[in-house]
Design a protein around this motif. Structure first.
Motif, PDB file in Angstrom:
ATOM      1  N   ARG A   1       0.844  -1.201   0.000  1.00 40.14           N
ATOM      2  CA  ARG A   1       0.000   0.000   0.000  1.00 40.14           C
ATOM      3  C   ARG A   1       0.878   1.248   0.000  1.00 40.14           C
ATOM      4  NH1 ARG A   1      -3.481   0.108   5.042  1.00 40.14           N
ATOM      5  NH2 ARG A   1      -1.626  -0.728   6.071  1.00 40.14           N
ATOM      6  N   ARG A   2       0.310   2.352  -0.476  1.00 40.85           N
ATOM      7  CA  ARG A   2       1.107   3.573  -0.601  1.00 40.85           C
ATOM      8  C   ARG A   2       1.668   4.064   0.732  1.00 40.85           C
ATOM      9  NH1 ARG A   2      -2.999   7.289  -3.770  1.00 40.85           N
ATOM     10  NH2 ARG A   2      -4.455   5.750  -2.922  1.00 40.85           N
ATOM     11  N   LEU A   3       0.889   3.917   1.808  1.00 42.03           N
ATOM     12  CA  LEU A   3       1.383   4.473   3.071  1.00 42.03           C
ATOM     13  C   LEU A   3       2.600   3.718   3.585  1.00 42.03           C
ATOM     14  CD1 LEU A   3      -1.011   3.685   6.091  1.00 42.03           C
ATOM     15  CD2 LEU A   3      -0.585   2.185   4.148  1.00 42.03           C
TER      16      LEU A   3
ATOM     17  N   LEU B   1       5.690   5.354   2.604  1.00 41.36           N
ATOM     18  CA  LEU B   1       5.610   6.797   2.822  1.00 41.36           C
ATOM     19  C   LEU B   1       5.938   7.203   4.255  1.00 41.36           C
ATOM     20  CD1 LEU B   1       4.729   9.692   2.124  1.00 41.36           C
ATOM     21  CD2 LEU B   1       2.365   8.985   2.550  1.00 41.36           C
TER      22      LEU B   1
ATOM     23  N   PRO C   1      -2.518   2.904 -15.541  1.00 41.69           N
ATOM     24  CA  PRO C   1      -3.042   4.108 -14.882  1.00 41.69           C
ATOM     25  C   PRO C   1      -4.130   3.810 -13.855  1.00 41.69           C
ATOM     26  CG  PRO C   1      -3.646   4.046 -17.226  1.00 41.69           C
ATOM     27  CD  PRO C   1      -2.716   2.906 -16.994  1.00 41.69           C
ATOM     28  N   SER C   2      -4.734   2.631 -13.923  1.00 44.42           N
ATOM     29  CA  SER C   2      -5.806   2.360 -12.971  1.00 44.42           C
ATOM     30  C   SER C   2      -5.254   2.070 -11.575  1.00 44.42           C
ATOM     31  CB  SER C   2      -6.679   1.200 -13.451  1.00 44.42           C
ATOM     32  OG  SER C   2      -5.957  -0.008 -13.342  1.00 44.42           O
ATOM     33  N   ARG C   3      -3.938   1.803 -11.486  1.00 40.79           N
ATOM     34  CA  ARG C   3      -3.338   1.557 -10.168  1.00 40.79           C
ATOM     35  C   ARG C   3      -2.847   2.886  -9.580  1.00 40.79           C
ATOM     36  NH1 ARG C   3      -3.034  -3.466  -9.175  1.00 40.79           N
ATOM     37  NH2 ARG C   3      -1.898  -3.001  -7.263  1.00 40.79           N
ATOM     38  N   PRO C   4      -2.846   3.034  -8.256  1.00 34.86           N
ATOM     39  CA  PRO C   4      -2.272   4.246  -7.672  1.00 34.86           C
ATOM     40  C   PRO C   4      -0.750   4.221  -7.816  1.00 34.86           C
ATOM     41  CG  PRO C   4      -2.998   2.739  -5.942  1.00 34.86           C
ATOM     42  CD  PRO C   4      -3.393   2.121  -7.252  1.00 34.86           C
ATOM     43  N   LEU C   5      -0.193   5.251  -8.427  1.00 37.24           N
ATOM     44  CA  LEU C   5       1.249   5.267  -8.708  1.00 37.24           C
ATOM     45  C   LEU C   5       1.951   6.344  -7.895  1.00 37.24           C
ATOM     46  CD1 LEU C   5       1.167   5.069 -12.623  1.00 37.24           C
ATOM     47  CD2 LEU C   5       1.308   3.175 -10.994  1.00 37.24           C
TER      48      LEU C   5
ATOM     49  N   LEU D   1      -2.876  12.561   0.214  1.00 38.06           N
ATOM     50  CA  LEU D   1      -3.584  11.767  -0.790  1.00 38.06           C
ATOM     51  C   LEU D   1      -3.732  10.319  -0.342  1.00 38.06           C
ATOM     52  CD1 LEU D   1      -1.688  13.133  -3.927  1.00 38.06           C
ATOM     53  CD2 LEU D   1      -3.981  13.777  -3.169  1.00 38.06           C
ATOM     54  N   THR D   2      -2.969   9.914   0.668  1.00 36.40           N
ATOM     55  CA  THR D   2      -2.907   8.506   1.032  1.00 36.40           C
ATOM     56  C   THR D   2      -3.550   8.203   2.386  1.00 36.40           C
ATOM     57  OG1 THR D   2      -0.794   8.426  -0.104  1.00 36.40           O
ATOM     58  CG2 THR D   2      -1.327   6.561   1.274  1.00 36.40           C
TER      59      THR D   2
ATOM     60  N   THR E   1      -0.249   9.629  -8.761  1.00 31.63           N
ATOM     61  CA  THR E   1      -1.398   9.550  -9.659  1.00 31.63           C
ATOM     62  C   THR E   1      -2.399   8.582  -9.051  1.00 31.63           C
ATOM     63  OG1 THR E   1      -0.821   7.626 -11.043  1.00 31.63           O
ATOM     64  CG2 THR E   1       0.271   9.703 -11.585  1.00 31.63           C
ATOM     65  N   TRP E   2      -3.677   8.914  -9.169  1.00 24.18           N
ATOM     66  CA  TRP E   2      -4.696   7.997  -8.674  1.00 24.18           C
ATOM     67  C   TRP E   2      -5.929   8.074  -9.559  1.00 24.18           C
ATOM     68  CZ3 TRP E   2      -3.893  12.834  -6.848  1.00 24.18           C
ATOM     69  CH2 TRP E   2      -5.001  13.663  -6.629  1.00 24.18           C
ATOM     70  N   THR E   3      -6.633   6.953  -9.605  1.00 27.24           N
ATOM     71  CA  THR E   3      -7.801   6.845 -10.453  1.00 27.24           C
ATOM     72  C   THR E   3      -8.950   6.370  -9.583  1.00 27.24           C
ATOM     73  OG1 THR E   3      -6.349   6.286 -12.303  1.00 27.24           O
ATOM     74  CG2 THR E   3      -8.698   5.805 -12.581  1.00 27.24           C
TER      75      THR E   3
ATOM     76  N   ALA F   1      -8.932   3.027  -4.622  1.00 28.46           N
ATOM     77  CA  ALA F   1      -8.283   1.717  -4.759  1.00 28.46           C
ATOM     78  C   ALA F   1      -8.622   0.883  -3.522  1.00 28.46           C
ATOM     79  CB  ALA F   1      -6.781   1.879  -4.892  1.00 28.46           C
TER      80      ALA F   1
ATOM     81  N   ASP G   1      -6.298   0.623  -0.242  1.00 28.84           N
ATOM     82  CA  ASP G   1      -5.133   1.514  -0.341  1.00 28.84           C
ATOM     83  C   ASP G   1      -5.629   2.948  -0.506  1.00 28.84           C
ATOM     84  OD1 ASP G   1      -2.825   2.906  -0.884  1.00 28.84           O
ATOM     85  OD2 ASP G   1      -2.092   1.513  -2.406  1.00 28.84           O
ATOM     86  N   GLY G   2      -5.375   3.776   0.493  1.00 28.24           N
ATOM     87  CA  GLY G   2      -5.726   5.186   0.373  1.00 28.24           C
ATOM     88  C   GLY G   2      -7.188   5.449   0.702  1.00 28.24           C
ATOM     89  N   PRO G   3      -7.654   6.658   0.379  1.00 21.16           N
ATOM     90  CA  PRO G   3      -8.999   7.096   0.767  1.00 21.16           C
ATOM     91  C   PRO G   3     -10.091   6.141   0.262  1.00 21.16           C
ATOM     92  CG  PRO G   3      -7.740   8.932  -0.110  1.00 21.16           C
ATOM     93  CD  PRO G   3      -6.925   7.708  -0.356  1.00 21.16           C
TER      94      PRO G   3
END
Lengths: 258, 215, 490
Positions: free
Chosen positions: B146-148, B151, B178-182, C240-241, C284-286, C289, C292-294
Motif C-alpha cells: 500500500r502507498r502508506l 511513505l 493508470p488504474s493503479r495508484p502510482l 492523498l494517502t 497519480t490515482w484513479t 483503490a 489503499d488510500g482514501p
C-alpha cells in the motif's frame, strides 16, 4: 536592389542624427538608400497601449509607403519587430480595413539595421573607427522578437579602437516599455536604476543599443544621475570613421559621438 | 433551473462557438516532434545513468547481483540500526534472509500509519525506474504494498530489477497501468520553499536507498 | 460578468501596490536572490533536453486540442472517474465550490482537514469559507504553512513565501506554531534544514490524525479518469494517502486527453518550475483503490470564470497554463513589484493575463493588471506551453481601453496622435512646432508625464527633424552610386 530607410517616428522627430548616421553608413557601403517621404509611424504606441483600431491606418500607411522596395532598413529593433511580428496580425483582424496581401508583401522586406548589414550586405567590418570603451544593451524586441542574436556585437567588435565591455544583466529589460514607463513609473524607474548601475559598473564611456526609445529612457536616467556614461545608437558608432570621428561630414546638430 | 453541471457545460459550448461543429477532437493536429528517449545507450549504460541521476538527487545508490542482495540488505539495515522493518505482503522470500535480529512486520493491511511512524525502515520492490530522470515508480502491487507503507517510515530501501529500468518518462508511462495508484519517487523528500534553496527531508522518507540489481 | 472570487479582498491598483513594494529593500533583496537563483538553474535544466522546442510545441497543441473540445473531454473524464469509484461535482463559481466542499466535509462529521497546496482552492478562498462553517483547514506545504502561520498572503505560485527570508520564517515558526499545534523546538535556528525539520514535526501529528484531505491537481487524464499531483515534500503523498476522504478541487482546464500526454508535461513541468529533471514525488490515482488510500474520492470541477476566458480566442491560450511559475521567475516587473501587488492568487505575468480574464476588468486593480508589463517578452520565451503573454496583455489592454470607462484622456490623446501620424505633412508640421519650442526643456513635466521626469531628463528636441533634413539636403550630399534623386526630393 532598391533599399528604403524606415526612419521611425521617434528617430525622425527626436534623433535625426541616428538617421543621418544610418544613411552615411549605408552609402559608405555602396547602398543607394532612399527615404520614402510618405512614411510616418508603425503604430506601435497605439497597438501596445490597447488602441489596435487606431493603429490600423498607420499599418496600412506603412504598407503603402514602402511598397515596391527590395529591402526596408530600420535603425530600431522595436519598430522592425512591430512590423514583422504585429502588422500581419493587425491586418488579419482588421476585417479588410488593412489589406492583408499588401502587408504580407512588405513585411518580409523589413530588416533591423544589424540584420541588414550582416545578413544582406554580409559585412561585419563596416570600416568604422571609434576609440572608446563601449558596452552594449540588447533591447528586448531585438533580442526576443527579432532574435538579432550577436549581430550587433559582431559589428561592434570589428570597429577599430573600440573597447567592448560586457554589461551585467544585459538581457534584462531597461523598464521603458512605452506605456509601461508612464503607467508604472515606480517599477519602470527601479528597473532602469539597475540597468544604469550595471552600465556604470562597466566603466564604459558609452552605452550603445539599437533602439533610441530605450536609450531615451536609460539616457534620461543616466543624465539625471550624472552617471558619466553617455548613450549612443549603434548606427552612430558604425558611421564614425578615422577621417571623420565626429560625424561632421554626415550629421547636423549638436550631439557628437566622440 | 439548470444544475451547475449543465450550466458549466452550456458555458463551455457557448465559449467554443468558433470551433467548427464538424471538427472532432482528433482533427486538431498534435505533432509529437520530440524524442521518445534521450538516453539511447546499451542497457548497462542506461543503468549507469539511472544510478548517476538517483545519486544526483541524493538517493543512496547500491549495485549488486541477485545473489548478493540478502547480504547487502542485511548490511544496510544494520548500518541504519533498524530493529523494526516493514515489508509488503509479497516481498520476495529470500531478500531479508540474511537480516538476522531484525523484526519484520509484513503488512497485511492492518499496519496503521501511527505504527508505521515507529518502524525504522521499509523495504520494497518497484514497478519501473526511469534513468533519464532518476525516478523510481511504485504501483502498489503486492511486492511494494500500500502507498502508506513506503511513505510513513523515514528510511526506504527500494530494490530495482534490471528489466524494470527504462530510459525515459515516455517508456515508463507505456509500462504502467493508470488504474493503479502510482507514486513516482525521485530522491528523498525535498523542499525549495526557503529562499529557493533545496533542502532534503521534509515529510516523505528522508533517506532513500536504491538497490540496482545487475543481470 | 458576475464578480468572481480569486481569494483576495479589494486591493489598490497595481502601480500603487508595486510602488510601495519597490521601496521595501528587504523584499526586493529576497525576491532578487530567489528569482535569479532559480532562473539560472531552469536555463540549465532546459538546456539538457535537445527536443525542448518540440515538447513545448506539443504541450501547446495538446492543450489547444483539449480546450477546443473541452465539453467532450469533461464528459469523458466524468465518466472515467465515476467508473473508478469517484464522485464528480460541478461548481460554477467560488461560492458553489466552497459550498460543495463544506457539505462534503460536514458529511464526514470532521471539523479539521489537511490540505495539499492548491492554486484552485486559494483562488476560491476555500480556507476562509470553511472557517466560516467551523472547519479548520491546515496547509501542509512548507511555504503555505509559513504563509498560514504568518497570517500572510502567498506571493508566488510555486514558492508562496518567496517574499520571506530564513530569519523571518524562523520568527514566524517560533511565534505561531504553538497556536496551531506542536510548537517549534527550543533553540530553533534559521538554517533551512532546521526549519524544514520543525515543519515536519509540527505537521506529522496532523497527517496521522487527519480523516479528510483537500487537494488540487496538476493534471486530469480524460481517457482514464486519473488525477496527477506533482510535489516535492511528501505532504501531498500524506494527504492523498492517509485520510479516509479525499476532495480534489480542480479547474476545468486541467484536463489532458490521454495517459500518453503526460510524457510531455512530466518533462516540461519540473524543469520549468523547480529546475529539476523530475520533482521528488508525483502521485497519480484513479478513483479509489481497494485497501489503499482514501475510501471516498470527490472531484469538484471548477469553472469560476474559466469559460469566460475560453470564449476569448486570443485570451484562451492563458488556460494552457500548467502553473510552473517560470514566467514569474524571469519577469523584471515581478522581481521588483512582488507577488502581492497583483492582488490575486495568480501573480506575475500569468496572473496579469489570467486574473482580468477570470474576474473581469471592473475593479481598478484588475483593469491595471494588463499594463503591469514592459512587454519585454521574457515570460513568453520561458513558457513551457508557449503562452504568448505579451500578445494577451496587449489584447486585454484593448479591452480596458475600449470598454467601460477606459481612459478618456488617453483615448483622446491617442486619437490625436493617430491623426497627426496618419499624414506625413501633418507630422512634419507637428515636428516643426516642437522644434520652435525646443529651447524650453523642462526638468519637470505636468500631468501623466510627471512620472517620467521624476527620475529622468526629457530628451532634447533637435533643430530639425530627419525628414526636413532629408528634404533640405537630399540625404546629406552625394549619393552612393550617383543614382537619380530619391523620392524624398524637393
Amino acid at each position: 536592389m532598391r533599399v528604403a530607410l524606415f526612419i521611425t517616428c521617434v528617430n525622425d522627430t527626436l534623433y535625426p542624427r541616428t538617421g543621418q548616421a544610418t544613411v552615411a553608413l549605408l552609402r559608405r557601403l555602396g547602398v543607394d538608400v532612399e527615404f520614402p517621404a510618405q512614411q510616418t509611424c508603425c503604430g506601435q504606441m497605439h497597438y501596445n497601449t490597447g488602441y489596435r483600431r487606431q493603429a490600423e491606418p498607420l499599418v496600412r500607411g506603412f504598407a503603402e509607403a514602402f511598397a515596391g522596395y527590395d529591402a526596408i532598413v530600420a535603425p530600431s529593433g522595436s519598430c522592425a519587430a512591430m512590423v514583422r511580428d504585429v502588422h500581419p496580425r493587425i491586418a488579419g483582424r482588421s476585417m479588410g480595413r488593412v489589406p492583408r496581401d499588401r502587408v504580407a508583401e512588405v513585411v518580409p522586406k523589413v530588416y533591423e539595421l544589424s540584420e541588414f548589414l550582416v545578413d544582406v550586405l554580409r559585412v561585419t567590418d563596416v570600416g568604422a573607427y571609434f576609440p572608446h570603451r563601449v558596452t552594449y544593451h540588447p533591447t528586448c524586441h531585438s533580442l526576443r522578437l527579432l532574435r538579432v542574436g550577436d549581430r550587433p556585437l559582431r559589428l561592434l567588435r570589428a570597429v577599430r579602437g573600440l573597447d567592448l565591455v560586457e554589461l551585467e544583466g544585459a538581457d534584462e529589460c531597461c523598464g521603458f516599455g512605452g506605456a509601461f514607463a508612464v503607467k508604472n513609473p515606480a517599477v519602470s524607474a527601479a528597473m532602469c536604476s539597475d540597468k544604469v548601475r550595471h552600465a556604470a559598473d562597466t566603466g564604459a564611456e558609452v552605452l550603445c543599443a539599437a533602439d533610441n526609445s530605450c536609450l531615451m529612457h536609460i539616457g534620461g536616467t543616466l543624465e539625471r544621475q550624472r552617471a558619466g556614461v553617455r548613450t549612443l545608437h549603434l548606427a552612430e558608432i558604425l558611421a564614425s570613421t578615422q577621417d571623420d570621428p565626429h560625424g561632421s561630414g554626415w550629421a547636423d546638430g549638436e550631439r557628437s559621438p566622440a | 433551473m439548470m444544475g451547475s453541471r449543465e450550466l458549466v457545460l452550456a458555458r463551455v459550448r457557448a465559449a467554443l462557438a468558433d470551433v467548427p461543429r464538424d471538427e472532432a477532437p482528433e482533427d486538431f493536429p498534435v505533432d509529437r516532434d520530440y524524442l521518445d528517449a534521450h538516453a539511447t545507450g546499451s542497457p548497462a549504460e542506461v543503468a549507469d545513468l539511472l544510478a548517476d541521476n538517483l545519486a544526483d538527487y541524493r538517493a543512496v545508490v547500491h549495485r549488486c547481483s541477485a545473489a548478493e542482495l540478502p547480504g547487502l540488505l542485511a548490511r544496510l539495515l544494520a548500518e541504519h540500526r533498524s530493529g523494526d522493518v516493514a515489508v509488503p505482503p509479497a516481498l520476495p522470500g529470500d531478500w531479508l534472509a540474511d537480516s538476522e535480529g531484525v523484526r519484520v512486520l509484513t503488512d497485511d493491511g492492518s499496519l496503521t500509519a501511527s505504527r508505521l511512524d515507529r518502524v525504522d525502515s521499509v523495504v520494497t520492490a518497484c514497478a519501473v525506474a526511469v534513468a533519464e530522470t532518476g525516478t523510481i515508480v511504485l504501483d502498489a502491487k503486492p511486492d511494494q504494498g500500500r502507498r502508506l507503507l513506503s511513505l510513513v517510515p523515514d528510511h526506504h530501501i527500494c530494490v530495482v530489477r534490471p528489466e524494470q529500468v527504462v530510459a525515459s518518462v515516455a517508456q515508463a508511462l507505456r509500462r504502467l497501468d493508470p488504474s493503479r495508484p502510482l507514486t513516482w519517487i525521485s530522491g528523498p523528500s525535498a523542499t525549495s520553499d526557503i529562499e529557493l534553496d533545496r533542502v532534503e527531508g521534509v515529510h516523505g522518507p528522508r533517506t532513500l536507498e536504491a538497490v540496482l540489481l545487475a543481470d | 460578468m458576475t464578480a468572481v472570487h480569486l481569494g483576495m479582498p479589494a486591493f489598490p491598483s497595481f502601480p500603487e501596490a508595486a510602488e510601495a513594494a519597490t521601496t521595501d529593500a528587504q523584499l526586493r533583496r529576497n525576491l532578487r536572490n530567489a528569482t535569479h537563483t532559480i532562473r539560472d538553474k531552469r536555463a540549465r535544466a532546459v538546456a539538457e533536453l535537445s527536443d525542448w522546442a518540440g515538447l513545448r510545441a506539443a504541450a501547446a497543441a495538446i492543450k489547444n486540442r483539449t480546450l477546443r473540445h473541452l465539453d467532450h473531454y469533461l464528459l469523458q473524464l466524468e465518466e472515467a472517474v465515476t467508473k473508478a469509484g469517484g464522485r464528480v461535482h460541478w461548481a460554477i463559481d467560488a461560492a458553489d465550490a466552497n459550498r460543495i466542499v463544506a457539505e462534503l466535509v460536514k458529511a464526514t462529521g470532521e471539523t479539521h482537514v489537511v490540505k495539499v497546496k492548491s492554486m484552485a482552492t486559494q483562488e476560491i478562498g476555500l480556507n476562509e469559507a470553511l472557517a466560516a462553517e467551523g472547519i479548520t483547514a491546515y496547509e501542509t506545504d512548507l511555504a503555505e504553512l509559513i504563509v498560514q502561520l504568518g497570517d500572510d498572503r502567498p506571493s508566488h505560485i510555486l514558492v508562496p513565501a518567496i517574499h520571506r527570508n530564513r530569519s523571518e520564517i524562523r520568527e514566524i515558526f517560533v511565534r505561531a506554531m504553538g497556536r496551531w499545534g506542536r510548537a517549534a523546538p527550543d533553540g530553533l535556528t534559521d538554517r533551512p534544514a532546521d526549519l524544514a525539520e520543525a515543519a515536519r514535526l509540527h505537521l506529522r501529528e496532523k497527517f496521522l490524525s487527519a480523516k479528510v484531505a483537500v487537494s488540487g491537481a496538476n493534471f486530469m487524464v480524460a481517457e482514464t479518469g486519473t488525477l496527477v499531483v506533482v510535489e516535492s515534500e511528501g505532504n501531498g503523498r500524506m494527504c492523498l494517502t492517509l485520510p479516509e476522504t479525499l476532495i480534489s478541487v480542480v479547474g476545468i482546464e486541467k484536463i489532458v486527453p490521454t495517459w500518453q500526454d503526460l510524457e510531455v508535461y512530466l518533462q516540461l513541468l519540473p524543469r520549468s518550475s523547480t529546475a529539476e529533471r523530475m520533482n521528488p514525488y508525483t502521485s497519480t490515482w484513479t478513483g479509489t483503490a481497494e485497501g489503499d488510500g482514501p475510501r471516498e474520492f470527490h472531484l469538484v470541477l471548477l469553472d469560476n470564470g474559466r469559460t469566460g476566458a475560453l470564449a476569448d480566442q486570443v485570451g484562451r491560450q492563458a488556460l494552457r497554463c500548467i502553473r510552473c511559475s517560470a514566467c514569474l521567475n524571469v519577469c523584471p516587473v515581478y522581481e521588483r513589484a512582488g507577488g502581492h501587488a497583483y492582488g490575486s492568487a495568480y501573480p506575475g505575468p500569468i496572473g496579469a493575463i489570467l486574473t482580468p480574464q477570470l474576474r473581469g476588468i471592473t475593479s481598478a486593480l484588475d483593469a491595471s493588471l494588463p499594463y503591469a508589463s514592459s512587454l519585454c517578452g521574457a515570460c513568453y520565451e520561458v513558457c513551457p506551453v508557449a503562452i504568448d503573454i505579451p500578445e494577451v496583455l496587449v489584447h486585454l489592454r484593448e479591452r480596458v481601453a475600449e470598454t467601460g470607462k477606459g481612459h478618456p484622456a488617453e483615448r483622446t490623446a491617442m486619437r490625436a496622435a493617430r491623426w497627426v501620424l496618419e499624414d506625413p505633412a501633418r507630422l512634419a508640421r507637428a515636428q516643426r512646432l516642437a522644434t520652435r519650442a525646443r529651447r524650453f526643456r523642462p526638468r519637470h513635466l505636468p500631468g501623466p508625464a510627471a512620472a517620467w521626469t521624476d527620475t529622468r531628463e526629457v530628451p532634447r528636441i533637435p533643430e530639425e527633424s530627419f525628414r526636413d533634413w532629408w528634404r533640405r539636403t537630399q540625404g546629406g550630399g552625394p549619393r552612393a552610386g550617383g543614382g537619380p534623386a530619391g523620392k524624398g526630393g524637393r
